[in-house]
Design a protein around this motif. Sequence first.
Motif, PDB file in Angstrom:
ATOM      1  N   CYS A   9      -0.916  13.505  -0.730  1.00 38.90           N
ATOM      2  CA  CYS A   9       0.056  12.714  -0.440  1.00 38.90           C
ATOM      3  C   CYS A   9       1.413  12.224   0.717  1.00 38.90           C
ATOM      4  CB  CYS A   9      -0.304  11.035  -0.657  1.00 38.90           C
ATOM      5  SG  CYS A   9      -0.207   9.177  -0.322  1.00 38.90           S
ATOM      6  N   ILE A  10       1.375  11.664   1.395  1.00 41.71           N
ATOM      7  CA  ILE A  10       2.131  11.883   2.768  1.00 41.71           C
ATOM      8  C   ILE A  10       2.219  10.209   2.334  1.00 41.71           C
ATOM      9  CG2 ILE A  10       3.253  11.383   4.966  1.00 41.71           C
ATOM     10  CD1 ILE A  10       1.667  14.233   5.288  1.00 41.71           C
ATOM     11  N   SER A  11       3.388   9.311   2.152  1.00 40.31           N
ATOM     12  CA  SER A  11       4.247   8.469   1.666  1.00 40.31           C
ATOM     13  C   SER A  11       5.570   7.964   1.526  1.00 40.31           C
ATOM     14  CB  SER A  11       2.527   8.230   0.285  1.00 40.31           C
ATOM     15  OG  SER A  11       3.309   6.555   0.453  1.00 40.31           O
ATOM     16  N   THR A  12       5.654   6.902   1.148  1.00 44.71           N
ATOM     17  CA  THR A  12       7.296   6.625   1.084  1.00 44.71           C
ATOM     18  C   THR A  12       7.660   6.606  -0.386  1.00 44.71           C
ATOM     19  OG1 THR A  12       6.720   4.193   0.927  1.00 44.71           O
ATOM     20  CG2 THR A  12       7.447   5.679   3.118  1.00 44.71           C
ATOM     21  N   GLY A  13       6.423   6.535  -0.899  1.00 40.38           N
ATOM     22  CA  GLY A  13       6.439   6.089  -2.312  1.00 40.38           C
ATOM     23  C   GLY A  13       6.543   3.981  -2.026  1.00 40.38           C
ATOM     24  N   ARG A  14       6.569   3.630  -3.206  1.00 31.66           N
ATOM     25  CA  ARG A  14       6.065   2.181  -3.562  1.00 31.66           C
ATOM     26  C   ARG A  14       4.957   1.426  -2.676  1.00 31.66           C
ATOM     27  NH1 ARG A  14       6.348   1.029  -8.138  1.00 31.66           N
ATOM     28  NH2 ARG A  14       6.406  -1.217  -7.001  1.00 31.66           N
ATOM     29  N   SER A  15       4.519   2.713  -2.170  1.00 32.70           N
ATOM     30  CA  SER A  15       2.576   1.971  -1.304  1.00 32.70           C
ATOM     31  C   SER A  15       1.629   2.477  -1.905  1.00 32.70           C
ATOM     32  CB  SER A  15       3.262   2.743   0.230  1.00 32.70           C
ATOM     33  OG  SER A  15       4.583   2.687   0.421  1.00 32.70           O
ATOM     34  N   GLY A  16       1.220   2.415  -3.001  1.00 33.22           N
ATOM     35  CA  GLY A  16       0.298   3.024  -3.584  1.00 33.22           C
ATOM     36  C   GLY A  16      -0.591   4.360  -4.047  1.00 33.22           C
ATOM     37  N   LYS A  56      -5.269   6.852  -9.623  1.00 35.43           N
ATOM     38  CA  LYS A  56      -6.114   6.127  -9.795  1.00 35.43           C
ATOM     39  C   LYS A  56      -7.510   6.138  -9.720  1.00 35.43           C
ATOM     40  CE  LYS A  56      -6.302   2.399 -13.109  1.00 35.43           C
ATOM     41  NZ  LYS A  56      -5.426   0.599 -13.180  1.00 35.43           N
ATOM     42  N   LEU A  57      -7.561   6.400  -8.381  1.00 32.43           N
ATOM     43  CA  LEU A  57      -8.969   5.821  -7.167  1.00 32.43           C
ATOM     44  C   LEU A  57     -10.085   7.211  -7.683  1.00 32.43           C
ATOM     45  CD1 LEU A  57      -8.284   3.545  -5.009  1.00 32.43           C
ATOM     46  CD2 LEU A  57      -9.582   2.959  -6.429  1.00 32.43           C
ATOM     47  N   SER A  87      -9.766  16.660 -10.935  1.00 32.90           N
ATOM     48  CA  SER A  87      -8.289  15.943 -12.145  1.00 32.90           C
ATOM     49  C   SER A  87      -7.258  15.963 -10.901  1.00 32.90           C
ATOM     50  CB  SER A  87      -7.995  17.795 -12.019  1.00 32.90           C
ATOM     51  OG  SER A  87      -8.990  18.217 -12.790  1.00 32.90           O
ATOM     52  N   ALA A  88      -7.085  14.215 -10.660  1.00 31.88           N
ATOM     53  CA  ALA A  88      -6.162  13.326 -10.322  1.00 31.88           C
ATOM     54  C   ALA A  88      -4.752  13.676 -10.721  1.00 31.88           C
ATOM     55  CB  ALA A  88      -6.821  12.429  -9.811  1.00 31.88           C
ATOM     56  N   TYR A  89      -3.799  13.724  -9.962  1.00 27.31           N
ATOM     57  CA  TYR A  89      -2.397  13.521 -10.835  1.00 27.31           C
ATOM     58  C   TYR A  89      -1.724  12.242  -9.508  1.00 27.31           C
ATOM     59  CZ  TYR A  89      -4.242  17.717 -13.581  1.00 27.31           C
ATOM     60  OH  TYR A  89      -4.974  18.308 -14.572  1.00 27.31           O
ATOM     61  N   HIS A  90      -0.522  12.183  -9.966  1.00 24.03           N
ATOM     62  CA  HIS A  90       0.514  11.111  -9.962  1.00 24.03           C
ATOM     63  C   HIS A  90       1.656  11.674 -10.318  1.00 24.03           C
ATOM     64  CE1 HIS A  90       2.865   7.961  -8.984  1.00 24.03           C
ATOM     65  NE2 HIS A  90       2.719   7.784  -7.523  1.00 24.03           N
ATOM     66  N   GLU A  91       2.529  12.156  -9.534  1.00 25.94           N
ATOM     67  CA  GLU A  91       3.538  13.004  -9.937  1.00 25.94           C
ATOM     68  C   GLU A  91       3.150  14.413 -10.588  1.00 25.94           C
ATOM     69  OE1 GLU A  91       6.184  10.170 -10.480  1.00 25.94           O
ATOM     70  OE2 GLU A  91       6.266   9.177  -8.230  1.00 25.94           O
ATOM     71  N   GLN A  92       2.554  15.333 -10.615  1.00 31.65           N
ATOM     72  CA  GLN A  92       2.266  16.278 -11.836  1.00 31.65           C
ATOM     73  C   GLN A  92       3.448  17.301 -11.729  1.00 31.65           C
ATOM     74  OE1 GLN A  92       0.062  16.775 -13.714  1.00 31.65           O
ATOM     75  NE2 GLN A  92       0.936  18.708 -14.669  1.00 31.65           N
ATOM     76  N   LYS A  93       3.929  17.155 -12.881  1.00 32.65           N
ATOM     77  CA  LYS A  93       5.075  18.733 -13.136  1.00 32.65           C
ATOM     78  C   LYS A  93       4.624  19.862 -12.616  1.00 32.65           C
ATOM     79  CE  LYS A  93       7.215  15.178 -16.500  1.00 32.65           C
ATOM     80  NZ  LYS A  93       7.815  15.247 -17.967  1.00 32.65           N
ATOM     81  N   LYS A 107     -15.800   1.047  -7.498  1.00 29.18           N
ATOM     82  CA  LYS A 107     -15.913  -0.361  -7.627  1.00 29.18           C
ATOM     83  C   LYS A 107     -14.655  -1.465  -8.677  1.00 29.18           C
ATOM     84  CE  LYS A 107     -19.722  -1.999  -4.898  1.00 29.18           C
ATOM     85  NZ  LYS A 107     -21.230  -2.231  -5.719  1.00 29.18           N
ATOM     86  N   SER A 108     -15.081  -0.436 -10.057  1.00 28.16           N
ATOM     87  CA  SER A 108     -14.368  -0.843 -10.937  1.00 28.16           C
ATOM     88  C   SER A 108     -13.044  -0.900 -11.124  1.00 28.16           C
ATOM     89  CB  SER A 108     -14.858   0.147 -12.542  1.00 28.16           C
ATOM     90  OG  SER A 108     -14.403   0.981 -12.303  1.00 28.16           O
ATOM     91  N   VAL A 109     -12.400   0.119 -10.570  1.00 32.29           N
ATOM     92  CA  VAL A 109     -10.804   0.138 -10.070  1.00 32.29           C
ATOM     93  C   VAL A 109      -9.880  -0.470  -8.475  1.00 32.29           C
ATOM     94  CG1 VAL A 109      -8.820   2.028  -9.845  1.00 32.29           C
ATOM     95  CG2 VAL A 109     -10.875   2.913 -11.070  1.00 32.29           C
ATOM     96  N   ILE A 110     -11.244  -0.248  -7.569  1.00 31.09           N
ATOM     97  CA  ILE A 110     -10.414  -0.968  -6.565  1.00 31.09           C
ATOM     98  C   ILE A 110      -9.744  -2.409  -6.720  1.00 31.09           C
ATOM     99  CG2 ILE A 110     -11.659  -2.260  -4.620  1.00 31.09           C
ATOM    100  CD1 ILE A 110     -11.476   0.409  -4.212  1.00 31.09           C
TER     101      ILE A 110
END
Length: 253
Positions: free
Chosen positions: A8-15, A21-22, A30-36, A240-243
């Motif tokens: 993902c290309i983003s600034t942060g504070r942007s989803g 999570k989606l 395997s989905a991560y947010h800021e994987q070490k 749909k449960s997460v949207i």
Amino acid sequence: MSIKYIFCISTGRSGTAYLSKLLSQLDNCSAYHEQKPVLHNEIMRDYLDGNEEKLKKELLKKLEYIRNNQNAIYADTSHVFIKSFGWEIPKHIPQNEIGVVILKRDKEKVVQSTQRVHSGPFTYLGKKWILIPYKNAIIKPPINYYIFHFYRYLLKLYWLYKDETNSIVKTYPKFFRKKSIQLINWYYDEIYALGAKFKKTFPKITYVDLNLEDLNTIEGFETIIQTFKLNEYYDKEAVKSVIGTVSNLKSEF
């Protein structure tokens, strides 16, 4: 052929946490947010200034984890991607196996959110995660590198005077809050300028441009599914449960 690696290309504070999570609702993903290792802070700054050795060395650890992933899809939605390791990933993974979501949120909301959670350029937290003026910037920052560090020196003296040197939450005079907002606005523009440069540098990668509002609809998320050819892993009811759910909602401190 479907995409195997999603970034993902983003600034942060942007989803970005929400996007992770989606994606985690997909089968065999395997989905991560800021994987070490995250590869932010000083490693990121050195890399942007042309000193690449530390990042390239630490990247080997991330690549090992990526390659050992047992699922069909690996996703890391870290906004550090465009500021550091993203430029090295296509040297190790074929471009036609990579998908990149270019995720945007309204600029004013990003600026307000970044400032609200004390992640601006003059803060300890902001210094770890966002861009400060650097010599190879595409867009000229409103404050140059030397003035920025002079201001930080003045702030340290101010915090010493206020007995806040060791405080987690520090006081920021109005002048520095104003400069912080100017720099966050520049940071937003610089990130997407880097994104445009990245697309030109790696044209065989598959890209999806989305606004945060798009991700709050099934149709918006399905743009990712269709573009990255992930239909066989897509469970619409699970997504749909997460949207529309809120992720990474930090409070002001």
